[in-house]
Design a protein around this motif. Structure first.
Motif, PDB file in Angstrom:
ATOM      1  N   SER A 113     -11.637  -1.352 -21.240  1.00  0.00           N
ATOM      2  CA  SER A 113     -12.732  -1.111 -22.565  1.00  0.00           C
ATOM      3  C   SER A 113     -13.160  -2.178 -23.158  1.00  0.00           C
ATOM      4  N   GLN A 114     -11.589  -3.345 -22.918  1.00  0.00           N
ATOM      5  CA  GLN A 114     -12.222  -4.602 -23.184  1.00  0.00           C
ATOM      6  C   GLN A 114     -11.742  -5.460 -22.525  1.00  0.00           C
ATOM      7  N   ALA A 115     -12.337  -7.094 -22.979  1.00  0.00           N
ATOM      8  CA  ALA A 115     -11.753  -7.791 -21.979  1.00  0.00           C
ATOM      9  C   ALA A 115     -10.376  -8.231 -22.601  1.00  0.00           C
ATOM     10  N   SER A 116      -9.310  -9.177 -21.446  1.00  0.00           N
ATOM     11  CA  SER A 116      -8.875  -8.943 -22.232  1.00  0.00           C
ATOM     12  C   SER A 116      -7.110  -7.824 -21.957  1.00  0.00           C
ATOM     13  N   GLN A 117      -7.246  -7.284 -22.067  1.00  0.00           N
ATOM     14  CA  GLN A 117      -6.539  -6.037 -21.995  1.00  0.00           C
ATOM     15  C   GLN A 117      -5.265  -6.186 -20.806  1.00  0.00           C
ATOM     16  N   LYS A 118      -3.721  -6.113 -21.625  1.00  0.00           N
ATOM     17  CA  LYS A 118      -3.229  -6.464 -20.692  1.00  0.00           C
ATOM     18  C   LYS A 118      -1.756  -4.823 -19.961  1.00  0.00           C
ATOM     19  N   VAL A 119      -1.523  -4.947 -19.347  1.00  0.00           N
ATOM     20  CA  VAL A 119      -0.866  -3.648 -18.930  1.00  0.00           C
ATOM     21  C   VAL A 119      -0.099  -4.864 -17.404  1.00  0.00           C
ATOM     22  N   ASN A 120       1.537  -3.546 -17.638  1.00  0.00           N
ATOM     23  CA  ASN A 120       2.846  -4.131 -16.198  1.00  0.00           C
ATOM     24  C   ASN A 120       2.432  -2.818 -14.999  1.00  0.00           C
ATOM     25  N   THR A 164       0.500  -1.018   0.350  1.00  0.00           N
ATOM     26  CA  THR A 164      -0.382   0.684   0.139  1.00  0.00           C
ATOM     27  C   THR A 164       0.713   1.266   0.044  1.00  0.00           C
ATOM     28  N   THR A 165       2.322   1.201   0.759  1.00  0.00           N
ATOM     29  CA  THR A 165       2.782   2.423   0.799  1.00  0.00           C
ATOM     30  C   THR A 165       3.718   2.592  -0.200  1.00  0.00           C
ATOM     31  N   CYS A 166       4.228   4.121  -0.930  1.00  0.00           N
ATOM     32  CA  CYS A 166       4.530   3.483  -1.647  1.00  0.00           C
ATOM     33  C   CYS A 166       5.003   4.856  -2.272  1.00  0.00           C
ATOM     34  N   LYS A 167       5.969   4.648  -3.803  1.00  0.00           N
ATOM     35  CA  LYS A 167       6.705   6.054  -3.906  1.00  0.00           C
ATOM     36  C   LYS A 167       6.070   6.564  -5.517  1.00  0.00           C
ATOM     37  N   GLU A 168       6.037   5.512  -6.133  1.00  0.00           N
ATOM     38  CA  GLU A 168       5.508   5.957  -7.191  1.00  0.00           C
ATOM     39  C   GLU A 168       5.183   4.649  -7.982  1.00  0.00           C
ATOM     40  N   ILE A 169       4.313   4.346  -8.710  1.00  0.00           N
ATOM     41  CA  ILE A 169       4.332   3.350  -9.074  1.00  0.00           C
ATOM     42  C   ILE A 169       4.204   3.830 -11.038  1.00  0.00           C
ATOM     43  N   ILE A 170       4.358   2.543 -11.424  1.00  0.00           N
ATOM     44  CA  ILE A 170       4.580   2.833 -13.574  1.00  0.00           C
ATOM     45  C   ILE A 170       3.933   1.779 -13.898  1.00  0.00           C
ATOM     46  N   PHE A 171       2.814   2.420 -14.882  1.00  0.00           N
ATOM     47  CA  PHE A 171       2.122   1.453 -15.455  1.00  0.00           C
ATOM     48  C   PHE A 171       2.144   1.397 -16.954  1.00  0.00           C
ATOM     49  N   GLN A 172       2.355   0.757 -17.941  1.00  0.00           N
ATOM     50  CA  GLN A 172       2.927   0.404 -18.872  1.00  0.00           C
ATOM     51  C   GLN A 172       1.117  -0.701 -19.674  1.00  0.00           C
ATOM     52  N   THR A 173       1.145  -0.198 -20.648  1.00  0.00           N
ATOM     53  CA  THR A 173      -0.168  -0.983 -21.605  1.00  0.00           C
ATOM     54  C   THR A 173       0.801  -1.707 -22.551  1.00  0.00           C
ATOM     55  N   ASP A 174       0.656  -3.543 -22.919  1.00  0.00           N
ATOM     56  CA  ASP A 174       0.674  -4.077 -24.143  1.00  0.00           C
ATOM     57  C   ASP A 174       0.649  -3.335 -25.549  1.00  0.00           C
ATOM     58  N   PRO A 175       1.813  -3.582 -26.003  1.00  0.00           N
ATOM     59  CA  PRO A 175       1.240  -2.770 -27.469  1.00  0.00           C
ATOM     60  C   PRO A 175       0.263  -3.744 -28.141  1.00  0.00           C
ATOM     61  N   THR A 176       0.282  -4.723 -27.862  1.00  0.00           N
ATOM     62  CA  THR A 176      -0.963  -5.583 -29.015  1.00  0.00           C
ATOM     63  C   THR A 176      -2.357  -5.280 -28.291  1.00  0.00           C
ATOM     64  N   ASN A 177      -2.408  -4.587 -26.586  1.00  0.00           N
ATOM     65  CA  ASN A 177      -4.093  -4.275 -26.520  1.00  0.00           C
ATOM     66  C   ASN A 177      -4.798  -3.554 -27.721  1.00  0.00           C
ATOM     67  N   ALA A 178      -6.045  -4.608 -28.102  1.00  0.00           N
ATOM     68  CA  ALA A 178      -7.066  -3.192 -28.859  1.00  0.00           C
ATOM     69  C   ALA A 178      -8.128  -2.720 -28.489  1.00  0.00           C
ATOM     70  N   GLY A 179      -8.132  -2.459 -27.003  1.00  0.00           N
ATOM     71  CA  GLY A 179      -8.745  -1.611 -26.574  1.00  0.00           C
ATOM     72  C   GLY A 179      -8.199  -0.456 -25.089  1.00  0.00           C
ATOM     73  N   ILE A 203      -6.461   0.956 -21.309  1.00  0.00           N
ATOM     74  CA  ILE A 203      -6.604   0.527 -19.628  1.00  0.00           C
ATOM     75  C   ILE A 203      -7.062   1.842 -18.512  1.00  0.00           C
ATOM     76  N   MET A 204      -7.568   2.244 -18.805  1.00  0.00           N
ATOM     77  CA  MET A 204      -8.536   3.266 -17.528  1.00  0.00           C
ATOM     78  C   MET A 204      -7.484   3.020 -15.881  1.00  0.00           C
ATOM     79  N   VAL A 205      -7.133   3.601 -15.229  1.00  0.00           N
ATOM     80  CA  VAL A 205      -6.190   4.269 -14.361  1.00  0.00           C
ATOM     81  C   VAL A 205      -6.634   5.196 -13.541  1.00  0.00           C
ATOM     82  N   LYS A 206      -7.435   5.001 -12.210  1.00  0.00           N
ATOM     83  CA  LYS A 206      -8.411   5.818 -11.418  1.00  0.00           C
ATOM     84  C   LYS A 206      -8.257   5.583 -10.194  1.00  0.00           C
ATOM     85  N   ASP A 207      -9.380   7.219  -9.405  1.00  0.00           N
ATOM     86  CA  ASP A 207      -9.573   6.289  -8.411  1.00  0.00           C
ATOM     87  C   ASP A 207     -10.721   4.910  -7.853  1.00  0.00           C
TER      88      ASP A 207
END
Length: 126
Positions: free
Chosen positions: A114-121, A60-75, A77-81
């Motif tokens: 937005s669609q099923a099976s979207q990947k994120v690192n 839970t405690t952190c300084k930063e979070i890095i998100f990277q979506t997979d280059p093959t995603n068709a839809g 990803i929303m990062v939100k509260d």
């Protein structure tokens, strides 16, 4: 009338030297005290989930979070509260996009797709 010489001193009161019209600087840089943790790729569905559930982790405690979506995603990803509307709230990440989120806690960060099976690192810096 000549200009008076100006002397520059360090925080100990010692005069700082000049070589070739440049200040002689001897700085000590601190070593980083952060931990970088990467997690297995997440396959996100169209059902919102909190980051801790998505990662199966209790971080839970952190300084930063890095998100990277997979280059093959068709839809996207929303990062939100928590409890935001998919279409209008949050940061929309399309295929190959990256986001660094400087936050102190993962407790209210959620993912949705937005669609099923979207990947994120995801990597977390604590």
């Amino acid at each position: 009338m000549p200009h008076p010489k100006v002397k520059i001193a360090d925080n100990s009161g010692n005069e700082v030297g000049v070589t070739n019209n440049r200040l002689d600087v001897n700085a000590t840089l601190g070593v980083g005290s952060s931990t970088f943790t990467s997690y297995p790729q997440i396959t996100q569905s169209t059902s919102e989930q909190t980051l801790s559930v998505a990662l199966s982790a209790t971080v839970t405690t952190c300084k930063e979070i890095i998100f990277q979506t997979d280059p093959t995603n068709a839809g996207y990803i929303m990062v939100k509260d928590d409890d935001s509307d998919l279409a209008t709230e949050g940061i929309r990440l399309y295929a190959g996009d990256m986001l660094t989120l400087p936050v102190s806690s993962t407790s209210n960060v959620s993912l949705d797709a937005s669609q099923a099976s979207q990947k994120v690192n995801i990597c977390i810096i604590t």
